[in-house]
Design a protein around this motif. Structure first.
Motif, mmCIF file in Angstrom:
data_model
loop_
_atom_site.group_PDB
_atom_site.id
_atom_site.type_symbol
_atom_site.label_atom_id
_atom_site.label_comp_id
_atom_site.label_asym_id
_atom_site.label_seq_id
_atom_site.Cartn_x
_atom_site.Cartn_y
_atom_site.Cartn_z
ATOM 1 N N GLU A 87 0.824 -1.217 0.000
ATOM 2 C CA GLU A 87 0.000 0.000 0.000
ATOM 3 C C GLU A 87 0.858 1.268 0.000
ATOM 4 O O GLU A 87 0.548 2.243 -0.690
ATOM 5 C CB GLU A 87 -0.925 0.008 1.223
ATOM 6 N N MET A 192 -18.676 -13.804 -0.135
ATOM 7 C CA MET A 192 -17.824 -14.906 -0.624
ATOM 8 C C MET A 192 -16.979 -15.476 0.499
ATOM 9 O O MET A 192 -16.117 -16.314 0.264
ATOM 10 C CB MET A 192 -16.877 -14.370 -1.702
ATOM 11 N N GLN A 383 -16.848 -22.205 2.706
ATOM 12 C CA GLN A 383 -17.006 -22.183 1.246
ATOM 13 C C GLN A 383 -17.365 -23.553 0.687
ATOM 14 O O GLN A 383 -16.698 -24.066 -0.215
ATOM 15 C CB GLN A 383 -15.717 -21.648 0.593
ATOM 16 N N GLY A 475 -13.389 -0.356 -3.324
ATOM 17 C CA GLY A 475 -12.288 -1.296 -3.111
ATOM 18 C C GLY A 475 -12.560 -2.648 -3.740
ATOM 19 O O GLY A 475 -13.556 -2.862 -4.422
ATOM 20 N N THR A 503 -6.954 1.554 -4.520
ATOM 21 C CA THR A 503 -5.600 2.012 -4.211
ATOM 22 C C THR A 503 -4.603 1.531 -5.269
ATOM 23 O O THR A 503 -3.642 2.219 -5.565
ATOM 24 C CB THR A 503 -5.149 1.485 -2.839
ATOM 25 N N GLY A 523 -5.287 5.113 1.533
ATOM 26 C CA GLY A 523 -5.395 3.869 2.299
ATOM 27 C C GLY A 523 -5.118 4.116 3.769
ATOM 28 O O GLY A 523 -4.916 5.252 4.204
ATOM 29 N N PHE A 664 -2.453 -11.456 -0.811
ATOM 30 C CA PHE A 664 -3.626 -11.109 -0.007
ATOM 31 C C PHE A 664 -4.798 -11.135 -0.972
ATOM 32 O O PHE A 664 -4.985 -10.218 -1.768
ATOM 33 C CB PHE A 664 -3.507 -9.742 0.676
#
Ligand SMILES: Nc1nc2c(c(=O)[nH]1)N[C@H]1C(S)=C(S)[C@@H](COP(=O)(O)OP(=O)(O)OC[C@H]3O[C@@H](n4cnc5c(=O)[nH]c(N)nc54)[C@H](O)[C@@H]3O)O[C@H]1N2
Ligand SMILES: Nc1nc2c(c(=O)[nH]1)N[C@H]1C(S)=C(S)[C@@H](COP(=O)(O)OP(=O)(O)OC[C@H]3O[C@@H](n4cnc5c(=O)[nH]c(N)nc54)[C@H](O)[C@@H]3O)O[C@H]1N2
Ligand code: SF4
Ligand SMILES: [Mo]
Length: 773
Positions: A87, A192, A383, A475, A503, A523, A664
């Motif tokens: 970031e 999700m 999931q 985002g 970002t 951010g 990530f």
């Protein structure tokens, strides 16, 4: 013909070594510094490392793991450092970059490459038919969006997605904007992620959040970690597990993979961890088949009930009578004493879980000798098609022995993004209850829409069918994170306008509607000082602690805006100068937003004062605080969950899609998955050597993965086969590369979460033509 992004040469020839049996230690420290050094340099990097997760500093933009009350001077992990580096990078995507790269070029690049280009520093517009994004002013961008929204036949033709990094303040204004416009189409990444947890917990205990604090973990006798890889995804959870261990807790790990972090932890905050052997964490490792957890908790519950027939103390009868509902039906479902029935149930569980009967009995012994039990879980439970019944059965397991609402015990769904839980609290949900909508409407003097909106899968279907025409994302990386990549990209392309507040550059910026906008946001790490007055935001961690976050480094460009400012600016353009909501005042002084949140959302009394207390404050949690269960029955609910588990069929394996240590979600930090021994590449599929022998899959060979679903097959080319000690019948590969295999209609019952952890696949020869010879 252009190369598809999935065949990025950098990802073609992974190098495979032996998996590791411990996590963190010195390599984690050197890796952290390497990422920071490469991306931010020391001048930006040092204040970041000093301030991250400290009271008065900023909240780590990585995962949602909470901070301990007494903080170490270095209160972050390797993956937190990577999130900071990613970031706070000095690299920038500026107008020169955008004019040098036509969209067709960018559409050809891997997600890794896109992310590595740097921070988005300027608003950018892609007019219809244009070849390049071009700079645009903020006012023109807002006006464009307002005009497109105004041209819709109905506000439900717009959808407003949120990813879980958005602050409480921005999220609250954002949902207000959507609802004032007239729609509840507020899909989010949670759809999700932990939606299955929320659904199961709301029904059984009356609140969709975890019930434990860090202290509870430290005081537990038994911690069961099921379907979670904390060594990579919540690294500082290992510190909490180590502390619990040293206080006498035992740990049972339920996972198809022997994850290094759950084996041995070398705590970098201690000499013992840096130089010594570290702490063995797992006492009992249950290498379960993918999707076998409902069968496991179901047989465990049956065996606990059976134990209670001879030893009444095996269950907490007092708790059950005083605080629960549905016990008799639950007990009847698990059968009366009947030796052949019990044997058949155990045999069925052995078959579905792939565990030995002795292993299940070993866990039972640990359970019956533990007074305080915590169950932690993440995506390995949520999931699946039967995720909600699985988690309901976990809750029943805890209720049986009174393990909710007492110290050292409870449910611990470990959240993903750093503020995903807070966003929900702020109203980011397509199905907020009436009491929230009533309070919102009263506070802002309007009538919020009442019909439920689209969730993530619903939004994709609606875009596909032409029902949603404007897609706005706060985002995230919608097209890469969602299932069925080809179908989702086609759906996105049907929109009239797609807008991303972001970002970093990602795939969703290059798969666009007829027109597209990228709006560059500040951010967590960036200083946010509108009109020269520094502001802070607040976030809620996985354990319901709300606290402040203040950026540390100057923004790379004056043209970047905070998410709060972006929502406020857009709202003014959409609702016009006469709208009574003081959007400009909100954008100038976040205390004014918090005053409104306090009046709408329960639990935020004295918000502004308490947000300024170092460490923040805990939101109320009725089951934890007083064994009060705000469910439909007014009690904690036992539920009846018939056992089921996914079947792959002959010649097939059950594929779970998971995270490497160097990513990530859709943000790829690097091409290594150190703990699993994978280096310099991501297109690998982990297969048990015995399955590989049966299926003729040689280690090092390349193959296509083909998923099977009612409508058609889906193919992901060019995966290197890696013989790996996963459970029999199962395979594992990284997302987002494998999202192309997840059918849009393959979702969990009730929660509608894509079944990213149980995809039936077969293996075919590599069709990419790219196999190294
Ligand atoms: N560094 C890093 N940190 C992250 C993220 C990241 O991508 N990178 N993502 C963040 C987000 S949004 C989230 S939601 C979390 C995700 O955190 P996790 O849920 O830990 O993430 P996954 O990599 O999906 O790992 C799932 C784990 O469940 C196991 N598993 C798979 N199927 C089953 C099953 O059927 N049963 C059982 N018992 N286990 C199973 C897998 O082997 C794996 O260990 O992490 C958050 N933190
Ligand atoms: N196959 C498969 N698919 C999955 C999963 C899986 O396990 N398997 N996991 C699912 C899960 S648990 C989740 S949570 C979703 C994640 O889905 P998303 O939340 O949509 O995806 P992320 O990769 O977290 O989003 C990354 C992007 O967010 C933007 N971003 C980062 N920080 C900020 C910020 O502070 N502000 C703004 N405005 N933008 C920012 C950056 O542009 C970055 O490219 O993916 C899901 N998809
Ligand atoms: S555990 Fe999560 S929140 Fe904590 S430093 Fe690591 S990535 Fe950041
Ligand atoms: Mo997540």
């Amino acid at each position: 013909m252009s190369k598809a992004p999935e065949t990025d040469p950098a990802q073609d020839t992974p190098d495979v070594r032996s998996p590791r049996h411990h996590a963190v230690g010195l390599p984690a420290v050197t890796n952290s510094l390497r990422h920071i050094g490469a991306q931010t340099g020391l001048k930006r990097g040092l204040p970041l490392l000093r301030d991250v997760n400290q009271a008065g500093g900023f909240d780590c933009p990585g995962c949602a793991w909470p901070e301990p009350a007494h903080r170490h001077p270095a209160e972050f992990c390797e993956n937190g450092a990577k999130a900071l580096a990613e970031e706070a990078t000095r690299r920038r995507v500026d107008p020169a970059f955008l004019s040098a790269h036509p969209l067709t070029d960018l559409a050809d690049k891997s997600g890794y490459w896109l992310g590595q280009q740097g921070r988005l520093t300027t608003p950018a517009y892609l007019p219809e038919g244009a070849t390049h994004y071009q700079p645009v002013t903020w006012d023109d961008a807002y006006a464009l969006i307002a005009a497109e929204l105004d041209a819709l036949d109905h506000p439900d033709q717009a959808a407003f997605y949120t990813s879980g990094r958005t602050s409480n303040e921005a999220a609250f204004l954002y949902q207000l904007l959507a609802r004032k416009l007239g729609t509840n189409n507020l899909p989010d990444c949670s759809n999700m992620c932990h939606e299955s947890s929320g659904a199961a917990l709301a029904e059984t205990i009356g609140i969709g959040k975890g019930s434990v604090t860090l202290d509870d973990l430290h005081q537990a006798d038994l911690i069961i970690v099921a379907g979670q890889n904390p060594g990579t995804n919540h690294p500082r959870m290992l510190t909490a597990l180590e502390k619990a261990k040293r206080a006498g807790a035992r740990i049972a790990t339920v996972n198809p993979l022997p994850e290094a972090g759950m084996q041995r932890f070398k705590n970098p905050q201690t000499a013992r961890g840096l130089a010594g052997r570290g702490t063995d964490l797992t006492d009992l490792f249950l290498q379960i088949k993918v999707g076998g957890d409902l069968a496991l908790f179901s047989i465990l519950n049956r065996l606990v009930l059976r134990a209670a027939e001879t030893d009444p103390a095996a269950i907490d009868r007092h708790f059950i009578d005083a605080h629960t509902h549905g016990f008799d039906a639950f007990a009847a479902h698990h059968g009366a004493r009947d030796e052949s029935g019990d044997a058949a149930a155990l045999a069925d569980a052995v078959e579905r879980t792939g565990l030995a009967a002795e292993e299940i009995e070993a866990l039972l012994d640990m359970v019956l000798t533990a007074n305080r039990i915590v169950v932690c879980w993440a995506m390995g439970l949520t999931q699946h098609r039967h995720a909600v019944p699985t988690i309901r059965e976990v809750v029943a397991f805890l209720l049986l022995r009174g393990n909710i609402g007492k110290p050292g015990a409870g449910v611990c769904p470990v959240r993903g993004h750093s503020n995903v839980q807070g966003d929900r609290t702020m109203g980011i949900w397509e199905r907020m209850p009436d009491r929230f909508l009533d309070a919102l409407g009263t506070e802002f003097d309007f009538a919020p829409p009442r019909d439920h909106g689209f969730d993530t899968v619903g939004t994709i279907r609606a875009m596909r069918d032409g029902e949603v025409k404007v897609f706005f994302a706060m985002g995230g990386n919608f097209v890469a994170a969602t299932p069925d990549t080809a179908a989702t990209e086609a759906a996105m392309r049907r929109c009239r306008l797609t807008v991303h507040v972001s970002t970093k550059l990602n795939r969703s910026h290059v798969v666009t509607g007829a027109r597209a906008l990228i709006l560059p946001a500040l951010g967590r790490t960036d200083i946010d000082a509108p009109g020269g007055r520094e502001q802070f935001v607040t976030v809620e961690d996985s354990m319901g602690i709300v606290h402040a976050s203040r950026g540390s480094v100057p923004a790379l460009s004056a043209d970047m805006r905070s998410e709060v400012a972006i929502v406020a600016g857009l709202a003014r353009a959409v609702f016009g100068p006469d709208d009574p909501v003081p959007w400009e005042e909100f954008a100038a002084d976040y205390d004014l937003i918090r005053d409104r949140i306090e009046r709408v959302v329960p639990g935020f009394d004295d918000y502004n004062a308490r947000a300024r207390v170092p460490g923040g404050f805990a939101l109320p949690h009725a089951p934890r605080d007083g064994r009060v269960f705000p469910t439909a029955t007014g009690k904690a609910n036992f539920t009846v969950n018939p056992v089921t588990s996914p079947e792959a069929g002959p010649g097939r394996l059950l594929l779970q899609t998971l995270r490497s240590h160097d990513q990530f979600n859709t943000t790829i930090y690097g091409l290594d998955d150190r703990y699993r021994g994978i280096h310099d590449g991501r297109r690998v599929v982990l297969v048990n050597p015995e399955d590989a022998a049966e299926l003729g899959l040689a280690d090092g060979a390349y193959c296509d993965l083909v998923s099977e679903w009612a409508d058609r097959d889906r193919r992901a080319p060019h995966f290197r086969i890696v013989h790996y000690p996963t459970a029999r019948g199962c395979a594992a590969a990284y997302f987002p590369e494998t999202n192309v295999l997840v059918p849009l209609d393959s979702v969990a019952e009730t929660s509608n979460t894509p079944t990213s952890k149980s995809i039936v696949v077969r293996f075919e020869p590599d069709s990419s033509g790219a196999s190294p010879s």
